[in-house]
Write an enzyme that holds these catalytic residues in place. Sequence first.
Site, mmCIF file in Angstrom:
data_model
loop_
_atom_site.group_PDB
_atom_site.id
_atom_site.type_symbol
_atom_site.label_atom_id
_atom_site.label_comp_id
_atom_site.label_asym_id
_atom_site.label_seq_id
_atom_site.Cartn_x
_atom_site.Cartn_y
_atom_site.Cartn_z
ATOM 1 N N TYR A 107 0.870 -1.172 0.000
ATOM 2 C CA TYR A 107 0.000 0.000 0.000
ATOM 3 C C TYR A 107 0.911 1.228 0.000
ATOM 4 O O TYR A 107 1.397 1.670 1.039
ATOM 5 C CB TYR A 107 -0.923 -0.009 1.223
ATOM 6 C CG TYR A 107 -1.787 1.226 1.370
ATOM 7 C CD1 TYR A 107 -2.436 1.770 0.264
ATOM 8 C CD2 TYR A 107 -1.959 1.847 2.600
ATOM 9 C CE1 TYR A 107 -3.222 2.902 0.381
ATOM 10 C CE2 TYR A 107 -2.754 2.978 2.741
ATOM 11 C CZ TYR A 107 -3.382 3.495 1.629
ATOM 12 O OH TYR A 107 -4.156 4.622 1.747
ATOM 13 N N ASP A 150 -2.290 -1.512 -3.896
ATOM 14 C CA ASP A 150 -2.650 -0.147 -4.255
ATOM 15 C C ASP A 150 -1.357 0.640 -4.308
ATOM 16 O O ASP A 150 -0.827 1.050 -3.277
ATOM 17 C CB ASP A 150 -3.614 0.423 -3.213
ATOM 18 C CG ASP A 150 -3.977 1.872 -3.489
ATOM 19 O OD1 ASP A 150 -3.546 2.416 -4.531
ATOM 20 O OD2 ASP A 150 -4.689 2.468 -2.654
ATOM 21 N N HIS A 253 -12.295 1.722 -4.376
ATOM 22 C CA HIS A 253 -11.496 0.889 -5.283
ATOM 23 C C HIS A 253 -12.276 -0.357 -5.683
ATOM 24 O O HIS A 253 -13.106 -0.864 -4.910
ATOM 25 C CB HIS A 253 -10.205 0.427 -4.605
ATOM 26 C CG HIS A 253 -9.231 1.516 -4.301
ATOM 27 N ND1 HIS A 253 -8.076 1.709 -5.016
ATOM 28 C CD2 HIS A 253 -9.247 2.472 -3.334
ATOM 29 C CE1 HIS A 253 -7.412 2.730 -4.505
ATOM 30 N NE2 HIS A 253 -8.108 3.216 -3.483
#
Length: 262
Positions: A107, A150, A253
């Site tokens: 992330y 991500d 998302h």
Amino acid sequence: MPFTIATWNINSVRLRADLVTRLMRDEAPDILCLQECKCPLEKLPTEIFAEAGYGHIIARGQKGYNGVAILSKMPIEDIGDRDFADLGHARHISGKLENGVVIHNFYVPAGGDKPDREINVKFGQKLDYLTAMRDWFRDHRPERAILVGDLNIAPREDDVWNHKALLKIVSHTPIEVAHLADVQDSGRWVDVTRADIPEGRLYSWWSYRSPDWDAADKGRRLDHIWATPDIAGAAHGSRILRDVRGWEKPSDHAPVFATFDL
């Protein structure tokens, strides 16, 4: 034996545990990697996920922020995490499958609103994090590895709804795109999604700020699945589940999938 992996920024795993189990039930990926879990490890709803068939769980948590988890039907060994750029954030975890494939779940920092590290500390942290990733993979060249997560950057012109309009917007600025390319080059990572879907606009994130995200379709591809060259050729079936963005009380998302015949 083939396996399917999915990556999804869930934006609070406790708030959206029912969405996670719905995805597990409807799509049944063998491995589901989550980001932005936003809870300490002891608050992660592991029992719910184990009941859904995902009994192998490795995670790193943080109260209210960040957090990453790998939920797997398949046995997976926790092989640690790294605090890239020494931010003290739970942003990385890695595991190894029984076939020797290593999975990295990332992330990457979002970077705030202003693409200028002189006035925005968060943007500087993002660039430093990417530089640390680059250096790590350059010094520890990965093999038989998959990187998901991500990454908070939409690198290609067709990874955003309007390339020119977003050139000065965090997530698509030239300096971020260059830093991400350096990370990719350092590990010789192959962008599996774009290898499978080489042409056309492709998004995995739509802002909550849009009153009608689906009709406006002002998306960005911030979520990625990469693989090292020695296994990238075994990947296929890439897809982004856009409809998930429209579920009740969704994450902003959508999950990204790929299957590997390994």
